[in-house]
Design an enzyme around this catalytic site. Structure first.
Site, PDB file in Angstrom:
ATOM      1  N   ASP A 128       0.862  -1.166   0.000  1.00  0.00           N
ATOM      2  CA  ASP A 128       0.000   0.000   0.000  1.00  0.00           C
ATOM      3  C   ASP A 128       0.908   1.228   0.000  1.00  0.00           C
ATOM      4  OD1 ASP A 128      -2.524   1.461   0.380  1.00  0.00           O
ATOM      5  OD2 ASP A 128      -1.689   1.916   2.345  1.00  0.00           O
TER       6      ASP A 128
ATOM      7  N   ASP B 116      -0.233   5.147   0.573  1.00  0.00           N
ATOM      8  CA  ASP B 116      -0.537   6.142   1.600  1.00  0.00           C
ATOM      9  C   ASP B 116      -0.461   5.517   2.988  1.00  0.00           C
ATOM     10  OD1 ASP B 116      -1.253   8.520   0.019  1.00  0.00           O
ATOM     11  OD2 ASP B 116      -2.901   7.286  -0.717  1.00  0.00           O
TER      12      ASP B 116
ATOM     13  N   ASP C 101      -1.360  -0.454   6.189  1.00  0.00           N
ATOM     14  CA  ASP C 101      -1.553   0.258   7.454  1.00  0.00           C
ATOM     15  C   ASP C 101      -3.011   0.308   7.867  1.00  0.00           C
ATOM     16  OD1 ASP C 101      -2.046   2.099   5.214  1.00  0.00           O
ATOM     17  OD2 ASP C 101      -2.382   3.590   6.791  1.00  0.00           O
TER      18      ASP C 101
END
Length: 331
Positions: A20, A22, A217
């Protein structure tokens, strides 16, 4: 469910790492501390960058990563815009006009699939409306989407992340804007981004790994999506969700592994042993008293995190109650 374990560096057990962006690799325009160094050390695995953010085309994302010190090819970038464009192209005739509520990332992805991005909901033969994140999106854009959906146009969304991590904090994401259209229309869109399957399918088709690892995250998108796709997952504490969140995660959102950041790719992840209100991982020991976990003995950073999470899951599964973590160690 227990955490997976390995006695050698984690990256040695996988042939591809799916990242991922961001909150994992960068926040806004800046790299997450240590992320670039960790990824540049991963020389023997394929790196692929999966983003639910549909605003920028893959060429722009790749250029941003190069500016940060990474070395991706454009083919290494897989966006939710590409994934949803593939879904739409499967559903509508070639060359169909599609109303775009979003940025250039969506437009270029539609063109690449032989579709025509348009700004006018009255375009002749309008086949669909697609919605994706763009920082300048306003009320009038959302109203146009709602009008098109109410008129019967099939509705697609790149992703439904409610928030997006930026350099200044956590901001509303595309999911918040999709929800506004949902409230106005009473309809549900077809979604491509994590945790839904199309983004993972696009990635698997493109790089064909035999043993991939997803790093994220967010529990509700990155980790849930990886679990549904049968892909091993590493949760890192550099973005949206916290240590308390992962300790109290529902089983379908629990990662296989946990780490403070991407440096944990190059570390072993020893097994966690839980017994009588305590957990041991390597040199680390965590204990729980009155529903609160504290570290009785520090180990390496990854060992300590694993002891906390392993103990939290065991206690939560036994009692069904949420667990707290000593605020001095909550990342």
């Amino acid at each position: 469910m227990t955490l997976a374990a390995t006695d050698r560096p984690l990256v040695a057990s996988h042939d591809a790492v799916l990242l991922d962006l961001d909150g994992v690799v960068y926040r806004g325009g800046h790299a997450v501390p240590g992320a670039v160094e960790a990824l540049n050390q991963a020389r023997d695995v394929r790196l692929a960058y999966l983003t639910n953010n549909a605003n920028r085309p893959p060429e722009a994302v790749a250029e941003h990563l190069r500016e940060l010190g990474l070395h991706p090819a454009v083919e290494d970038i897989v966006t939710s815009a590409q994934a949803i464009a593939g879904v739409i192209a499967h559903d509508v005739p070639p060359g169909s006009p599609v109303l775009v509520i979003g940025g250039e990332g969506l437009r270029s992805a539609l063109r690449a699939r032989g579709l025509e991005p348009v700004d006018d909901r009255h375009a002749p033969g309008l086949a669909a409306v697609v919605q994706g994140y763009m920082p300048d999106l306003g009320w009038r854009d959302l109203a146009e989407a709602a009008y098109a959906v109410q008129a019967g146009a099939p509705w697609y969304a790149s992703n439904t992340d409610l928030t997006i991590p930026t350099a200044e904090g956590i901001a509303p994401g595309n999911g918040a804007l999709v929800h506004a259209v949902r409230l106005a229309t009473g309809r549900e869109p077809v979604v491509a981004g994590k945790p839904y399957a199309p983004l993972f399918e696009e990635t698997m088709e493109r790089i064909a790994p035999s043993s991939p690892l997803m790093v994220g995250d967010r529990l509700d998108t990155d980790i849930r999506g990886a679990r549904q796709a049968g892909i091993a997952s590493l949760f890192v504490l550099t973005g949206v969700n916290t240590l308390v969140d992962v300790v109290n995660a529902d089983p379908q959102e629990r990662p296989d592994l946990v780490g403070a950041g991407l440096a944990s790719l190059h570390q072993p992840h020893p097994a966690v042993a839980v017994e009588r209100g305590a957990a041991r991982c390597g040199e680390a020991v965590a204990e729980i008293h009155d529903g609160a976990i504290r570290v009785a003995r520090e180990g390496a950073e990854t060992e300590t995190l694993r002891a906390i999470v392993g103990l939290g899951w065991a206690c939560r599964d036994e009692s069904g109650l949420d667990v707290t973590v000593d605020e001095r160690i909550d990342a």
